[in-house]
Write an enzyme that holds these catalytic residues in place. Structure first.
Site, mmCIF file in Angstrom:
data_model
loop_
_atom_site.group_PDB
_atom_site.id
_atom_site.type_symbol
_atom_site.label_atom_id
_atom_site.label_comp_id
_atom_site.label_asym_id
_atom_site.label_seq_id
_atom_site.Cartn_x
_atom_site.Cartn_y
_atom_site.Cartn_z
ATOM 1 N N GLN A 1 0.821 -1.215 0.000
ATOM 2 C CA GLN A 1 0.000 0.000 0.000
ATOM 3 C C GLN A 1 0.851 1.260 0.000
ATOM 4 O O GLN A 1 0.456 2.283 -0.545
ATOM 5 C CB GLN A 1 -0.921 0.002 1.221
ATOM 6 N N HIS B 1 1.507 2.958 -3.383
ATOM 7 C CA HIS B 1 0.433 3.583 -4.160
ATOM 8 C C HIS B 1 0.737 5.041 -4.485
ATOM 9 O O HIS B 1 0.523 5.499 -5.604
ATOM 10 C CB HIS B 1 -0.892 3.490 -3.406
ATOM 11 N N GLU C 1 -8.956 1.737 5.604
ATOM 12 C CA GLU C 1 -9.467 1.236 4.321
ATOM 13 C C GLU C 1 -9.235 -0.275 4.236
ATOM 14 O O GLU C 1 -10.142 -1.030 3.909
ATOM 15 C CB GLU C 1 -8.739 1.955 3.184
ATOM 16 N N ASP D 1 -7.209 -6.730 -3.994
ATOM 17 C CA ASP D 1 -7.039 -5.671 -4.987
ATOM 18 C C ASP D 1 -7.326 -6.166 -6.400
ATOM 19 O O ASP D 1 -7.729 -5.376 -7.264
ATOM 20 C CB ASP D 1 -5.598 -5.139 -4.937
#
Length: 876
Positions: A698, A701, A767, A801
């Site tokens: 993550q 990103h 999240e 994902d």
């Protein structure tokens, strides 16, 4: 205005006692600061016997470098004449000439110094008389671009003499011995403020002067009126004093409110009938409404400085600015980071954005150390007055570092220096890098404010972002396709004649997708479709709430939906799947996909392949706020949609949130969103390599991503293993520079128990939540806030994902407290119905009429009562 002759430089922090330039007659190069009081300081060049022309010139240049506005040379020798000519040619309008004794009747001697024509700032001329005709004749002789200053020597002058000279356009030279206040000096006969006022003109019957009050950055605070008396008092006290028209008498600004002003400078306009006061305004501001200005909220860099000063004094607990003030290392890291990003920026808008970031953090540094914008501007002004310049070369090694960074980005093996010579192999250029390492906090040792601060995400300046999004949205609304083409060229650097592809999409684009990639997409498509089809209920919910009263609920697809698929730093066909499959399963009639084009102007083939599979009718080759606006309003080529779904950067989010409130757009959105985030709960039995791989998945990103490891009673060995894996795995990633920045905004939190870890997670509302703990399934009932949960060591977030079947478009920034991720229901709306029989209405009717009567809605009551009357009449 007049010129004051003094034998010392005025102190910058002393009260204001002058109304014009100061001509300093002594040699005092080292005692002057450029941001002092007054209207400029001129320095007389001292010429000693035996000085050569070069030595005289060097003395003049040294004075200019010291910060003096002008230098003055007396033309009493050929050396002075030659030096003056040299300086005038090199530094126009920075020199004044003082004609020697005997030139008191005319300016004919100027003919001998004709090389100065158009280059002189002023000529100081000794005269015997200040008669109006004589002064006017001298002014007529003087070159129009040159200021004429008259020196009457030791003769006594009064305010009428000052006014007479000023009206001709000339200036009078006053000795500082006669300029002052009788309480301060027995020789003072002329008050500075009244001398200044004598130079002014007004055609107002009340004799007042319109006065604009500005701060040190020349931001207008308000308007007032000045009289001769108020001007004199402002000069005497160096405070804001004005003439009150409503109450009469003098108005001392801030005398009762405390919002005082220190006056630094008073200027007259070109007609000498209006004034400008430059002041330092104390809080809460100039306006009687307790705002800094009378013209609405302050803006720009002055508003930022005021906000930072306020935050410095009383920062809200947990605010990002408070963190910056208290964490010097973080602040310095941000300054370095933003400076680097500004160097890398190429697009006009990107450069402006990164420059704004750098200015913000630099100003935090300044305010934290008591440095004001006025201080910074003072140094800029002083530098502007310097006439000798340093070369401005970078420090040794700096250019090599830049070259090395550029080489690493383009895959070059050699580092080339600024002189285009290859760097020696034995001494390669070294780029300083921030270590990929997480800060560690202990939950038990933190205060409540510090715990709250850890829940904060990286700050997004929504006001600033919205101000940039609004004109983009407006342009698309007003000019449709033309604006979309222009904005795509501006922001995506791609020039297209049309930004729209209609189905059927070009087969050659679909054929570009490699067979292995198609196969992977097909597997993911099937899994996502299976999970989202299971969410659909074809049955109608029906409940008989009381005999004869049946309430129903059923779903219908939203007709037209827009799917926003980001581009930027990563290609995301997976997002097309996550948005498109549930829209297809829900049965939406029209699907529009918007995604930025590649650099050659074509769409990403994998996105086209998925768009074809989900039955999309249109692909919009655009990104950002402009793509969102095109789908919201519709253009000639882009169909208008009813709902826009999909993740994006802060501009996309700001556009979505603004457009859902625009009645002209009439759209819904899925959820607000921020940067990607992940929280991992791990115990000592977890695999550090697995934990870190999830964190980095993550962190890569974007630079605004945040990842958190909540470690349950960790051993020092476990924490050391985590940091080792971060450095090892992180440095091996292609996107390590992004990881380096996002990791700096992330941390490890150590807690004492599993319950404490889950409590923090629920407050943070991540999240993505990954459970690297024993018996992770047992903790799920305790999890109240999360976008999606990944249970156990064999459930990496990456599977969610791409292909496990759940959706990866999830609420971020803490919105998991009240929003769900994208699902089939995102593309459905639910309709209710009710059916009442005559008997049912008879049973329910009295309840309805009673409630309607209480609310005073007679038509509501009557719609039931009229039926009840008929029903009950039949019973009789």
């Amino acid at each position: 205005m007049f010129v004051v002759e003094s034998n010392q430089v005025p102190e910058p922090d002393s009260r204001m006692t002058i109304g014009g330039p100061v001509l300093v007659t002594g040699s005092c190069v080292g005692g002057y600061r450029a941001n002092g009081l007054g209207h400029g300081v001129w320095a007389t060049v001292t010429v000693a016997d035996g000085d050569s022309t070069d030595e005289v010139t060097d003395k003049a240049v040294a004075l200019l470098d010291a910060g003096f506005d002008k230098v003055c040379l007396q033309l009493n020798s050929s050396r002075s004449l030659a030096a003056a000519a040299s300086i005038a040619q090199a530094y126009p309008q920075r020199i004044a000439l003082r004609l020697w004794n005997g030139d008191s009747t005319s300016l004919s001697k100027l003919a001998s110094v004709s090389p100065f024509a158009g280059q002189l700032h002023a000529v100081i001329l000794a005269v015997d008389s200040l008669s109006a005709p004589g002064v006017a004749a001298l002014v007529a002789e003087c070159p129009k671009s040159t200021r004429l200053v008259l020196d009457i020597g030791g003769s006594a002058v009064d305010y009428s003499d000052i006014a007479t000279v000023s009206k001709t356009g000339a200036s009078l030279l006053l000795r500082d011995s006669v300029l002052g206040y009788t309480a301060d000096s027995p020789t003072a006969t002329i008050e500075p403020g009244r001398a200044f006022a004598a130079c002014l003109n007004t055609d107002r019957p009340d004799g007042l002067f319109a006065t604009v009050i500005v701060d040190e950055q020349r931001t207008a605070l308000g308007v007032a009126y000045s009289s001769v008396e108020s001007i004199a008092e402002s000069f005497r006290t160096a405070t804001g004093v004005y003439q009150s028209r409503s109450r009469g008498g003098l108005w001392v600004k801030g005398l009762t409110s405390g919002a005082t002003q220190r006056v630094f400078r008073i200027d007259a306009d070109c007609d000498k009938d209006a004034l400008q006061f430059v002041v330092n305004q104390q809080d809460p501001g100039f306006c009687h409404l307790n705002t800094r200005t009378c013209f609405g909220p302050d803006s720009g860099i002055t508003a930022l400085e005021a906000t930072l000063r306020s935050r410095r004094a009383n920062a809200p607990a947990g605010s990002y600015t408070a963190r910056l003030f208290n964490d010097t290392n973080l602040l310095h890291a941000k300054i370095i980071e933003e400076a680097s990003e500004l160097c890398e920026a190429t697009d006009k808008d990107e450069i402006a954005w990164e420059a704004a970031d750098l200015i913000y953090f630099a100003l935090v540094k300044a305010v934290a150390n008591g440095v004001s914008l006025a201080d910074i501007e003072g140094h800029l002004e002083k530098r502007a007055k310097k006439v000798t310049r340093r070369a401005g070369d970078a420090k040794p090694g700096a250019l090599e570092k830049i070259a090395a960074a550029a080489a690493s980005k383009t895959g070059q093996d050699k580092v080339v220096s600024a002189t285009t010579t290859a760097a020696p192999a034995a001494q390669p250029a070294v780029i300083e890098k921030q270590e990929i390492k997480l800060r560690i906090h202990s939950h038990s040792s933190l205060s409540e404010d510090e715990k709250s601060a850890l829940l904060q995400r990286p700050i997004l300046d929504l006001k600033e972002i919205s101000s940039r999004v609004t004109p983009i949205v407006q342009a698309v609304r007003e000019r449709g396709d033309d604006a979309l083409v222009e904005l795509t060229a501006k922001f995506d650097n791609v020039k297209l004649t049309s930004t729209v592809l209609k189905a059927p999409f070009p087969q050659h684009l679909i054929d570009e997708v490699k067979p292995a990639v198609k196969a992977a997409i097909d597997v993911a498509f099937a899994n996502i479709a299976a999970f989202h089809k299971a969410q659909v209920s074809d049955s109608t919910l029906s409940v008989e709430t009381m005999p004869g009263v049946v309430c129903s609920r059923f779903s219908r697809p939203i007709d037209r939906v827009g799917l926003y698929v980001p581009g930027g730093t990563a290609i995301l066909p997976s997002t097309t799947l996550m948005l498109g499959v549930p829209a297809m399963v829900a049965g939406c009639k029209e699907i529009v996909v918007a995604s930025p084009p590649r650099k050659d102007g074509t769409p990403v083939p994998e996105v086209v392949y998925v768009a074809d599979k989900i039955g999309a009718g249109t692909i919009v080759l655009a990104g950002g706020a402009q793509a969102v606006a095109a789908m919201a309003y519709g253009t000639k080529s882009v169909p208008k949609v009813d709902k826009i779904v999909g993740p994006g950067n802060q501009y996309v989010t700001a556009a979505k949130m603004a457009l859902q409130n625009d009645t002209q757009a009439m759209i819904a959105i899925d959820m607000p969103a921020g940067p990607s985030e992940l929280l991992v709960i791990a115990d000592n039995d977890s695999n550090p390599a697995y934990v870190v791989s999830d964190l980095l998945s993550q962190a890569e990103h974007g630079v605004d991503s945040q990842v958190i490891l909540v470690a349950i009673a960790p051993t020092s060995e476990f924490l050391a293993a985590i940091q080792h894996e971060l450095a090892t795995q992180g440095e091996a990633l292609p996107r390590r520079d992004i990881v380096r920045v996002s990791i700096s905004k992330s941390y490890i939190l150590t807690v004492e128990s599993r319950d404490a870890a889950l409590e923090f997670s629920n407050k943070y509302a991540p999240e993505h939540l990954i459970l690297h703990i024993e018996q992770p399934e047992s903790t799920i009932p305790q999890i109240q806030n999360a976008g999606s949960i990944f249970v156990g060591p064999w459930s990496p977030e990456s599977c969610g994902d791409y292909a496990s079947g759940t959706n990866h478009t999830l609420p971020t920034y803490g919105y998991a407290r009240m929003y769900s991720g994208v699902n089939t229901d995102t593309f459905l709306k639910h309709i209710t119905s009710q059916t009442l029989t005559m008997e049912g209405l008879d049973l329910l009717g009295d309840t309805v009429t009673t409630l309607a009567e209480i609310e005073g809605l007679e038509a509501h009551r009557n719609a039931v009562a009229i039926r009840l009357k008929d029903i009950r009449a039949k019973k009789i």
